[in-house]
Design a protein around this motif. Structure first.
Motif: not given
Length: 53
Positions: A43-47, A49-52
């Motif tokens: 979940e942290k990695a997905q968040q 990635a979404a910010k980038r």
């Protein structure tokens, strides 16, 4: 007349038998904590990635 509904006694969870192999070749049973940590990391990695984007 009162009707009382009885709940059946709870049974212990049935293990699923999953395991991982560690660096020394030993089987390590997969625990709920391991799964929760993996989900949190994903979940942290997905968040991030979404910010980038």
């Amino acid at each position: 007349m009162h009707s009382t509904q009885q709940t059946p006694p709870k049974t212990a969870p049935v293990p699923v038998g999953g395991a991982v192999i560690d660096e020394q070749g030993r089987e390590v049973p997969i625990t709920e904590e391991m799964i929760q940590q993996a989900c949190s990391a994903l979940e942290k990695a997905q968040q991030q990635a979404a910010k980038r984007k």
